[in-house]
Design an enzyme around this catalytic site. Structure first.
Site, PDB file in Angstrom:
ATOM      1  N   LYS A  30      -5.714 -19.331  -3.229  1.00 26.10           N
ATOM      2  CA  LYS A  30      -4.526 -18.552  -2.859  1.00 26.10           C
ATOM      3  C   LYS A  30      -3.377 -18.973  -3.788  1.00 26.10           C
ATOM      4  O   LYS A  30      -3.618 -19.538  -4.855  1.00 26.10           O
ATOM      5  CB  LYS A  30      -4.182 -18.780  -1.383  1.00 26.10           C
ATOM      6  CG  LYS A  30      -5.222 -18.206  -0.433  1.00 26.10           C
ATOM      7  CD  LYS A  30      -5.203 -16.690  -0.447  1.00 26.10           C
ATOM      8  CE  LYS A  30      -6.214 -16.080   0.488  1.00 26.10           C
ATOM      9  NZ  LYS A  30      -6.370 -14.636   0.270  1.00 26.10           N
ATOM     10  N   GLN A  36      -8.165  -6.970  -0.709  1.00 24.73           N
ATOM     11  CA  GLN A  36      -7.578  -6.570  -1.994  1.00 24.73           C
ATOM     12  C   GLN A  36      -8.647  -5.942  -2.885  1.00 24.73           C
ATOM     13  O   GLN A  36      -8.407  -4.934  -3.552  1.00 24.73           O
ATOM     14  CB  GLN A  36      -6.946  -7.773  -2.695  1.00 24.73           C
ATOM     15  CG  GLN A  36      -5.726  -8.295  -1.946  1.00 24.73           C
ATOM     16  CD  GLN A  36      -5.165  -9.569  -2.525  1.00 24.73           C
ATOM     17  OE1 GLN A  36      -5.705 -10.123  -3.481  1.00 24.73           O
ATOM     18  NE2 GLN A  36      -4.081 -10.045  -1.944  1.00 24.73           N
ATOM     19  N   ARG A  59       0.836  -1.210   0.000  1.00 23.39           N
ATOM     20  CA  ARG A  59       0.000   0.000   0.000  1.00 23.39           C
ATOM     21  C   ARG A  59       0.864   1.251   0.000  1.00 23.39           C
ATOM     22  O   ARG A  59       0.600   2.197  -0.741  1.00 23.39           O
ATOM     23  CB  ARG A  59      -0.961  -0.037   1.193  1.00 23.39           C
ATOM     24  CG  ARG A  59      -2.097  -1.061   0.955  1.00 23.39           C
ATOM     25  CD  ARG A  59      -2.636  -1.589   2.263  1.00 23.39           C
ATOM     26  NE  ARG A  59      -3.843  -2.383   2.084  1.00 23.39           N
ATOM     27  CZ  ARG A  59      -3.875  -3.707   1.856  1.00 23.39           C
ATOM     28  NH1 ARG A  59      -2.744  -4.399   1.726  1.00 23.39           N
ATOM     29  NH2 ARG A  59      -5.027  -4.353   1.726  1.00 23.39           N
ATOM     30  N   ASP A  93      -4.464 -16.022   6.152  1.00 21.81           N
ATOM     31  CA  ASP A  93      -3.075 -16.301   5.763  1.00 21.81           C
ATOM     32  C   ASP A  93      -2.352 -17.195   6.768  1.00 21.81           C
ATOM     33  O   ASP A  93      -1.321 -17.793   6.437  1.00 21.81           O
ATOM     34  CB  ASP A  93      -2.296 -14.986   5.623  1.00 21.81           C
ATOM     35  CG  ASP A  93      -2.744 -14.186   4.399  1.00 21.81           C
ATOM     36  OD1 ASP A  93      -3.386 -14.767   3.507  1.00 21.81           O
ATOM     37  OD2 ASP A  93      -2.440 -12.979   4.347  1.00 21.81           O
TER      38      ASP A  93
HETATM   39  C1  S3P Z   1      -4.242  -9.147   1.525  1.00 21.88           C
HETATM   40  C2  S3P Z   1      -5.511  -9.632   1.628  1.00 21.88           C
HETATM   41  C3  S3P Z   1      -5.804 -11.073   1.679  1.00 21.88           C
HETATM   42  C4  S3P Z   1      -4.571 -11.868   2.084  1.00 21.88           C
HETATM   43  C5  S3P Z   1      -3.366 -11.471   1.268  1.00 21.88           C
HETATM   44  C6  S3P Z   1      -3.052 -10.013   1.501  1.00 21.88           C
HETATM   45  C7  S3P Z   1      -4.052  -7.683   1.461  1.00 21.88           C
HETATM   46  O1  S3P Z   1      -6.228 -11.498   0.416  1.00 21.88           O
HETATM   47  O2  S3P Z   1      -4.822 -13.240   1.937  1.00 21.88           O
HETATM   48  O3  S3P Z   1      -2.236 -12.244   1.655  1.00 21.88           O
HETATM   49  O4  S3P Z   1      -2.905  -7.218   1.609  1.00 21.88           O
HETATM   50  O5  S3P Z   1      -5.050  -6.982   1.264  1.00 21.88           O
HETATM   51  P1  S3P Z   1      -7.745 -11.329  -0.103  1.00 21.88           P
HETATM   52  O6  S3P Z   1      -8.007  -9.883  -0.292  1.00 21.88           O
HETATM   53  O7  S3P Z   1      -7.792 -12.094  -1.389  1.00 21.88           O
HETATM   54  O8  S3P Z   1      -8.594 -11.938   0.966  1.00 21.88           O
END
Ligand code: S3P
Length: 426
Positions: free
Chosen positions: A340, A167, A26, A313
């Site tokens: 994943k 995400q 980010r 995670d």
């Molecule tokens: C993340 C969100 C999660 C996580 C990924 C990192 C993020 O994924 O599993 O390792 O940094 O926003 P999802 O948005 O697909 O749930």
């Protein structure tokens, strides 16, 4: 590359971990579209976060990297240039999904692709809201990378996302930075809020409530000096290693304790884990503290519903802990695990079986009975960083030697993982 893991003696010492992967992505993206220079300390050393920096460089941003210190010379909201060739997101779902929100607003066409694993990960979840905002995006089979993003003027939307995904939420909020008006994202379950915090730090106008967040665009962000907290998801491997071993006493300093991530600590304490949180401070809107963890009798438990989303995670390494617990571990509502970096339900189950540990698999999770002993065996990362690290941890408590095949996958989030493991396990 193979890694040989021998059973550990007492686990102990004091360690500090690389910067949080989610927060580093980010900061890397937002600093690039902010005006002025940002200095980021403790930026993640993982390959994924460097894929994000590589994409931003290809979009014309000047970025200096000196180990974990990163200086980003932001060019403002309209400063990105059309890249000379296709962008490479590597293995990183966060890069492709979050950056797409920015690319959707650019006055040029961008192609963004990734490695074989990323090329199998679903993108319709971001394509739909971005199309509603006015972007034209094409994808392989209408849903997989590479994406071809025809950016342009975006309209604000009020979007209820069917998947609990930070995400997706971030992608829409980042696109909302460029839309004229209020863009709102509603989510079915609470997900990590690092984007909301980072956007506010960089000066965006954000309103956040329970499972709803709005951004007022268009916005011009300002460069900042920020420190990335240590990655709690990386800390999870060492927490589990210490909880499972005899006579462990380990301190992990400077770990991110954002409440949307730290349910992991509450869960572990709730099933018997001896974990103390010390010296909590706030930095860049994020909580940071030290964790002291000691060997514990773990009862086991159930992870389902919102808890599954909050710890998604960490589930591979929690499965390892479940096998050593008294009553075992059940995980439900975790079908997201199947999409994943690998199908983590399948790759956890395969490695458990290789190590002589029973596991019952469901469509949306698994049950690992407790009081089981890992046997040293050859396990495989299947190219997935969290699978490599979870089974290296299993190897520490196994009878005999464990060999992790394609162990280098760990470097996607944590290149220093095996060195750190050696430090704490002697
Ligand atoms: C993340 C969100 C999660 C996580 C990924 C990192 C993020 O994924 O599993 O390792 O940094 O926003 P999802 O948005 O697909 O749930």
């Amino acid at each position: 590359m193979q890694k040989r893991i021998s059973p550990a003696g007492a686990i102990g010492g004091a360690i500090r971990l690389p910067g949080d992967k989610s927060i580093s992505h980010r900061y890397g993206i937002l600093a690039s579209i902010a005006e002025g220079t940002s200095k980021i300390h403790n930026y993640s050393s993982g390959a994924d976060c460097h894929s994000t920096l590589g994409c931003m460089r290809a979009l014309g941003i000047d970025i200096e990297v000196d180990g974990k210190e990163v200086v980003i010379h932001g060019k403002g909201p309209s400063g990105l240039k059309a890249p000379a060739s296709q962008l490479d997101a590597g293995n990183s779902g966060s890069t492709i999904r979050m950056l797409s929100g920015i690319l959707a607003a650019q006055p040029f066409v961008t192609r963004i692709a990734g490695d074989e694993s990323l090329s199998r990960r679903p993108m319709a979840r971001i394509m739909k809201p971005l199309a509603e905002m006015g972007a034209k995006i094409t994808a392989k089979d209408d849903k997989f990378p590479p994406l071809e993003i025809h950016g342009g003027v975006l309209q604000p939307i009020d979007y209820s996302t069917p998947v609990a995904s930070a995400q997706v939420k971030s992608c829409v909020l980042f696109a909302g930075l460029y839309a004229n008006g209020k863009t709102t994202v509603r989510e079915p379950l609470r997900t990590r809020d690092h984007s909301e915090i980072a956007l506010r730090e960089f000066g965006a106008d954000i309103e956040a409530g329970p499972r709803v967040v709005s951004i007022n665009g268009p916005a011009t962000l300002q460069g900042r000096e920020l420190t990335v907290p240590g990655d709690l998801s990386s800390a999870a491997f060492f927490l589990v290693a210490a909880l499972m071993s005899k006579d462990a006493d380990l301190t992990i300093s400077g770990v991110g304790l954002n409440p949307t991530r730290s349910e992991l600590i509450d869960f572990l304490c709730g099933i018997g884990g001896d974990i103390k949180i010390l010296d909590v401070q706030s930095s860049g809107g994020e909580l940071i503290g030290d964790l002291r963890v000691r060997s514990s009798r773990i009862r086991g438990g159930v992870i389902e519903k919102a808890l599954t989303a909050a710890m998604i995670d960490e589930i591979p390494v929690l499965a390892v802990l479940g096998a050593a617990s008294e009553n075992g571990l059940t995980v439900r509502d975790a079908s997201e695990l199947r999409i994943k970096e690998t199908d983590r339900i399948a790759t956890v189950a395969e490695n458990m079986k290789r190590m002589g540990v029973e596991i019952e698999v469901f469509d949306d999770g698994f049950h690992v009975p407790g009081r089981q002993q890992f046997q040293g065996a050859e396990v495989h990362s299947y190219g997935d960083h969290r699978i490599a690290m979870a089974f290296a941890v299993a190897g520490l408590s196994a009878v005999g030697e464990t060999v992790v095949e394609e162990a280098e996958a760990a470097s996607v989030s944590f290149p220093e993982f095996y060195d750190t493991l050696r430090t704490i396990a002697g």
